[in-house]
Scaffold this active site. Structure first.
Site, PDB file in Angstrom:
ATOM      1  N   LYS A 126       3.439   3.125  14.522  1.00 50.37           N
ATOM      2  CA  LYS A 126       2.125   3.279  15.267  1.00 50.37           C
ATOM      3  C   LYS A 126       2.335   2.516  16.344  1.00 50.37           C
ATOM      4  CE  LYS A 126      -1.108   4.869  11.487  1.00 50.37           C
ATOM      5  NZ  LYS A 126      -2.084   4.938  11.378  1.00 50.37           N
ATOM      6  N   ARG A 179       2.378   3.111   3.559  1.00 46.85           N
ATOM      7  CA  ARG A 179       2.609   4.016   4.056  1.00 46.85           C
ATOM      8  C   ARG A 179       3.714   4.174   5.020  1.00 46.85           C
ATOM      9  NH1 ARG A 179       0.859   8.446   7.754  1.00 46.85           N
ATOM     10  NH2 ARG A 179       0.709  10.482   6.790  1.00 46.85           N
TER      11      ARG A 179
END
Length: 281
Positions: free
Chosen positions: A227, A261
């Site tokens: 991210k 995740r």
């Protein structure tokens, strides 16, 4: 906190000698995913990538048909069903637990019929009918925090105290779900890294992982793989964020996260094995 997380066909110990962090592999069946560029869009490629993750030691495969990258447009229901349902049926009996990443109650219902083990909802089960859709199943339910929606979440996120506000939101959603009769042993929480947060907000939340777990008494899923919070700190583009993502996953697990995740399954599995072997018991 409860001693196990009920996860559909599985029960994950949260304490004792068999407790460990589980690796959730991301399987995007979208043409516009921010990270993998939709390379797993077709069923054939999706299954091939899932098989690779299984060989790499994945515990959970998280299937998503709608992009939640900043600015992404909503996807019609039928299109999402066409993308995810064949994959869910194909993967149901391949070994790992199967999760579906959706906020649409009808997709939740169809996925439960297909036998998924988790519903992973970026909208925190706030859509009308979402709680009713999942209430009578045995799958795990991941409540995520998101400020606004994917179209607007990164325009100008603001908080007075980001950790306190995320905790308050998650607590309210936990209470709503347990009030509806959902067993709290099915629930886990996700602070929502990158979903309506600045770089500083994200790292305050990462440093607050242990606090979030302690205050909510719920298992926590951390999803920061590749991210912008990794890129913002390292200066690296998406395809070069593996090392930073591993660092973030270990930081979260060190504070008690029970699921990470990730995109890079093999590397995360190895990093967790070495980290686990090297910590004081």
């Amino acid at each position: 906190m409860h001693s196990t997380l009920q996860f559909g066909r599985f029960n994950y110990p949260l304490s004792g000698e068999h407790a460990r962090a589980r690796v959730m592999g991301i399987l995007n069946v979208t043409p516009d995913s921010f990270s993998d560029g939709g390379q797993h869009h077709s069923l054939e490629f999706a299954i091939s990538h899932a098989e690779e993750m299984i060989r790499d030691g994945v515990d959970i495969i998280d299937v998503g048909g709608e992009s939640s990258r900043p600015g992404a447009a909503p996807l019609p229901l039928e299109q999402e069903l066409q993308r995810v349902m064949p994959v869910l049926y194909a993967l149901r009996d391949q070994g790992p637990a199967i999760s579906v990443d959706t906020y649409k109650p009808q997709v939740m219902r169809e996925a439960i019929i297909a036998g998924v083990d988790m519903i992973n909802d970026i909208n925190g089960f706030r859509a009308p009918g979402a709680i009713e859709a999942v209430r009578d199943s045995d799958c795990a339910l991941c409540i995520m925090h998101m400020q606004k929606d994917p179209q607007q979440m990164q325009l100008a996120p603001q908080y007075g105290d980001v950790a306190a506000e995320v905790i308050a939101f998650l607590r309210e959603r936990i209470e709503a779900m347990t009030a509806a009769g959902i067993d709290p042993r099915r629930i886990c929480v996700d602070p929502g890294f990158g979903f309506g947060k600045t770089l500083e907000h994200n790292y305050v939340l990462l440093r607050s992982t242990a606090r979030i777990i302690a205050e909510l008494q719920m298992p926590l899923l951390a999803g920061l793989s590749r991210k912008s919070m990794v890129g913002g700190l390292t200066g690296k583009p998406v395809e070069q964020r593996m090392a930073g993502s591993l660092g973030g996953a270990l930081a979260a697990v060190a504070q008690g996260a029970v699921i990470v995740r990730v995109h890079d399954v093999a590397e995360t599995v190895d990093a967790l094995k070495v980290w686990q072997a090297g910590i004081n018991r």
